[in-house]
Scaffold this motif. Structure first.
Motif: not given
Length: 147
Positions: A3-9, A22-32, A34-41
């Motif tokens: 099922k293809i859906v819109l990504l949610e927080k 995939f990249w073998n590196e950690e993601t900064n969840i707080e920055k992720m 914040a960026t997600f909140s900006k991109l979905i708008r």
């Protein structure tokens, strides 16, 4: 069935694990977040998740860009295309790509573009099977900021 859906927080922690896979590196969840909140708008960004049995197993981002030459038609760039290793070869990548292509059509895009590393032979075979021509362009990438 995928099922293809819109990504949610709420999907972001699982997405961070997919990126780690995939990249073998950690993601900064707080920055992720914040960026997600900006991109979905921003209507130019299409953040799609693939779910299998209610679990996020894939993600792709399509970005509609404007062009200033020729007929000045928009085009879509694809970024962060990933499918969980355990779920590959089950049509999930194809479903994500088809959903992004449909959105590109709906946005009147003339083409879809993306870059992948030349050593990713399996990915290149997949993209070729989806009708993308690996020989039509040469991609370049340059870090402009030290790691």
């Amino acid at each position: 069935m995928v099922k293809i859906v819109l990504l949610e927080k709420k999907d972001l922690p699982v997405l961070a694990k997919l990126f780690k896979q995939f990249w073998n590196e950690e993601t900064n969840i707080e920055k992720m977040q914040a960026t997600f909140s900006k991109l979905i708008r921003n209507p130019a960004y299409h953040l799609l998740g693939a779910q299998k049995e209610g679990k996020l197993v894939g993600f792709a981002m399509g970005i509609v860009c404007e062009e200033l030459y020729g007929e000045c038609e928009p085009f879509m760039m694809i970024e962060d295309f990933i499918v969980d290793k355990k779920y590959r070869r089950n049509g999930i990548g194809a479903a994500l790509m088809a959903a992004l292509e449909q959105r590109a059509i709906e946005q009147n895009c003339c083409q879809v573009l993306f870059v992948t590393e030349a050593n990713r032979k399996e990915a290149i075979r997949f993209y070729s099977s989806m009708g993308y021509d690996p020989n039509s362009h040469t991609g370049f990438k340059k870090r402009v900021r030290p790691d």
